[in-house]
Design a protein around this motif. Structure first.
Motif, PDB file in Angstrom:
ATOM      1  N   GLY A  75       0.819  -1.206   0.000  1.00 43.28           N
ATOM      2  CA  GLY A  75       0.000   0.000   0.000  1.00 43.28           C
ATOM      3  C   GLY A  75       0.852   1.254   0.000  1.00 43.28           C
ATOM      4  O   GLY A  75       2.017   1.238  -0.418  1.00 43.28           O
ATOM      5  N   PRO A  76       0.318   2.356   0.512  1.00 45.70           N
ATOM      6  CA  PRO A  76       1.033   3.646   0.450  1.00 45.70           C
ATOM      7  C   PRO A  76       2.307   3.692   1.275  1.00 45.70           C
ATOM      8  O   PRO A  76       3.145   4.578   1.059  1.00 45.70           O
ATOM      9  CB  PRO A  76      -0.008   4.647   0.974  1.00 45.70           C
ATOM     10  N   ASP A  77       2.492   2.760   2.219  1.00 41.90           N
ATOM     11  CA  ASP A  77       3.715   2.773   3.036  1.00 41.90           C
ATOM     12  C   ASP A  77       4.970   2.576   2.188  1.00 41.90           C
ATOM     13  O   ASP A  77       6.056   2.994   2.585  1.00 41.90           O
ATOM     14  CB  ASP A  77       3.666   1.679   4.104  1.00 41.90           C
ATOM     15  N   LEU A  78       4.834   1.945   1.030  1.00 45.48           N
ATOM     16  CA  LEU A  78       6.017   1.655   0.211  1.00 45.48           C
ATOM     17  C   LEU A  78       6.720   2.936  -0.238  1.00 45.48           C
ATOM     18  O   LEU A  78       7.952   2.999  -0.255  1.00 45.48           O
ATOM     19  CB  LEU A  78       5.641   0.809  -1.007  1.00 45.48           C
ATOM     20  N   LYS A  79       5.963   3.947  -0.601  1.00 45.25           N
ATOM     21  CA  LYS A  79       6.588   5.197  -1.061  1.00 45.25           C
ATOM     22  C   LYS A  79       7.399   5.841   0.053  1.00 45.25           C
ATOM     23  O   LYS A  79       8.429   6.459  -0.200  1.00 45.25           O
ATOM     24  CB  LYS A  79       5.519   6.152  -1.592  1.00 45.25           C
ATOM     25  N   ARG A  80       6.936   5.683   1.283  1.00 44.53           N
ATOM     26  CA  ARG A  80       7.698   6.213   2.417  1.00 44.53           C
ATOM     27  C   ARG A  80       8.995   5.435   2.594  1.00 44.53           C
ATOM     28  O   ARG A  80      10.061   6.004   2.840  1.00 44.53           O
ATOM     29  CB  ARG A  80       6.839   6.125   3.687  1.00 44.53           C
ATOM     30  N   VAL A  81       8.915   4.107   2.435  1.00 38.18           N
ATOM     31  CA  VAL A  81      10.098   3.260   2.594  1.00 38.18           C
ATOM     32  C   VAL A  81      11.122   3.535   1.499  1.00 38.18           C
ATOM     33  O   VAL A  81      12.339   3.519   1.741  1.00 38.18           O
ATOM     34  CB  VAL A  81       9.687   1.776   2.591  1.00 38.18           C
ATOM     35  N   LEU A  82      10.634   3.789   0.290  1.00 37.65           N
ATOM     36  CA  LEU A  82      11.523   4.014  -0.846  1.00 37.65           C
ATOM     37  C   LEU A  82      11.716   5.500  -1.158  1.00 37.65           C
ATOM     38  O   LEU A  82      12.160   5.847  -2.253  1.00 37.65           O
ATOM     39  CB  LEU A  82      10.979   3.304  -2.092  1.00 37.65           C
ATOM     40  N   ALA A  83      11.399   6.370  -0.191  1.00 37.55           N
ATOM     41  CA  ALA A  83      11.612   7.795  -0.403  1.00 37.55           C
ATOM     42  C   ALA A  83      13.091   8.056  -0.644  1.00 37.55           C
ATOM     43  O   ALA A  83      13.948   7.495   0.039  1.00 37.55           O
ATOM     44  CB  ALA A  83      11.132   8.585   0.811  1.00 37.55           C
ATOM     45  N   PRO A  84      13.434   8.914  -1.638  1.00 37.21           N
ATOM     46  CA  PRO A  84      14.850   9.189  -1.927  1.00 37.21           C
ATOM     47  C   PRO A  84      15.558   9.774  -0.705  1.00 37.21           C
ATOM     48  O   PRO A  84      14.985  10.538   0.062  1.00 37.21           O
ATOM     49  CB  PRO A  84      14.781  10.225  -3.060  1.00 37.21           C
ATOM     50  N   GLU A  85      16.788   9.359  -0.512  1.00 38.21           N
ATOM     51  CA  GLU A  85      17.604   9.913   0.564  1.00 38.21           C
ATOM     52  C   GLU A  85      19.049   9.921   0.128  1.00 38.21           C
ATOM     53  O   GLU A  85      19.453   9.183  -0.758  1.00 38.21           O
ATOM     54  CB  GLU A  85      17.448   9.100   1.854  1.00 38.21           C
TER      55      GLU A  85
END
Length: 333
Positions: free
Chosen positions: A148-158
């Protein structure tokens, strides 16, 4: 009948709805939800299979990332930092050798894992702390749903810490057949692909069909065959007595799937107190509910599946036993 009291303690309102929807629409208990609560301990215990014939295969699939670590590093720019993002880490056994390989070459930019099960994450945390006592405190383990939407948080660029400051190259990993725990693996693949960047490589370890020496489950449906305890954990939580059904295991040729299912001997109705209101799901004698499935394809079908989901195979390596493979894929331009 109603689910056991711990069913509603264990699952959120959205997950209760997901269980009810899956049972009514697909006649299936969502297998990924059996990793919560007591199911996590059953899953951990299941790492040591009761069938000794499966031990070499499990050892093989757990060692794939380690054995081919240098080939995987060849997919990254020379000397670039590499971050591992582990989707559904289990006990983190499959990735530990790869983590060590990157640490020895001072290439590890970080390790991040995400899972819906707090219990599974705690198992992974303890194993990582034991294996990497000088580094594990910097590893990140997040509770969340990567479908779900949590993936974008996990893969947020850093930006990479302790390196040149550029965005790290990433291995996004679903090991041990995690992808095929889901009723619609293609939907999960497309979701993961949509969150990946050009700096990401998706790594999968899978059991595949090699067209020879095929297992017995491909020949006929077996009643009362071997199954893992956690595969029935969902029906237990629903309050469905095990004397009300028999288990069946086999292979669905139309869907290319191994399955374990329950065939009811008695009529069963489960009443849910769901977010959308009270609802009931009913089954008659001879109806079935799938409690576990695993897509069992050959390597060409795996490549086609990834291509259909916007991913291009860059590496496909078989294990020592040819039934398991490591697949590396990148987003199609």
């Amino acid at each position: 009948m109603t689910p056991r009291e711990d069913f509603h303690r264990l699952y959120s309102a959205a997950q209760v709805d997901a269980v009810a929807d899956s049972l009514s629409l697909r006649a299936e208990f969502p297998y990924q939800l059996t990793y919560l609560g007591e199911g996590s301990e059953m899953w951990r215990a299941g790492e040591v299979p009761s069938n000794p014939d499966l031990v070499p295969m499990l050892r093989d699939i757990n060692s794939l990332l380690t054995r081919h670590a240098e080939q995987l590093l060849a997919l990254a720019p020379p000397s670039s930092p590499v971050q591992i993002v582990d989707l559904g880490p289990g006990t983190a056994r499959p990735v530990r050798g790869l983590i060590r390989h990157l640490l020895e070459r001072t290439r590890l930019a970080g390790y991040r894992a995400v899972d819906i099960s707090a219990e599974i994450l705690e198992l992974a945390r303890k194993n990582l702390q034991s294996e990497f006592p000088d580094h594990a405190e910097h590893f990140e383990l997040w509770q969340g749903d990567f479908t779900g939407p949590d993936l974008k948080r996990v893969l947020a660029p850093e930006r990479a810490s302790g390196h040149s400051g550029g965005e790290p190259f990433r291995f996004v990993i679903m090991a041990g057949g995690t992808l095929y725990n889901f009723a619609d693996p293609n939907q999960v693949l497309r979701h993961v692909r949509s969150a990946m960047s050009e700096h990401d490589v998706l790594l999968l370890t899978l059991r595949i069909d090699i067209g020879a020496d095929r297992p017995a489950f491909m020949k006929e449906v077996k009643v009362g065959g071997a199954h893992k305890p956690q595969q029935l954990a969902g029906l237990d939580l629903l309050g469905i007595d095990r004397s009300w059904y028999v288990t069946e295991s086999g292979f669905d040729r139309m869907r290319s799937e191994i399955f374990v299912r329950a065939r009811f001997l008695e009529p069963v109705t489960v009443a849910f107190d769901a977010a959308g209101g009270n609802r009931a799901v009913s089954f008659e004698p001879d109806d079935t509910v799938v409690v576990w499935r695993y897509l069992y394809q050959d390597s060409a079908a795996v490549a086609d599946q990834l291509s259909d989901c916007g991913l291009q195979v860059r590496l496909l390596e078989r294990g020592e036993g040819s039934h398991v493979v490591l697949v590396a894929a990148t987003p199609t331009p």
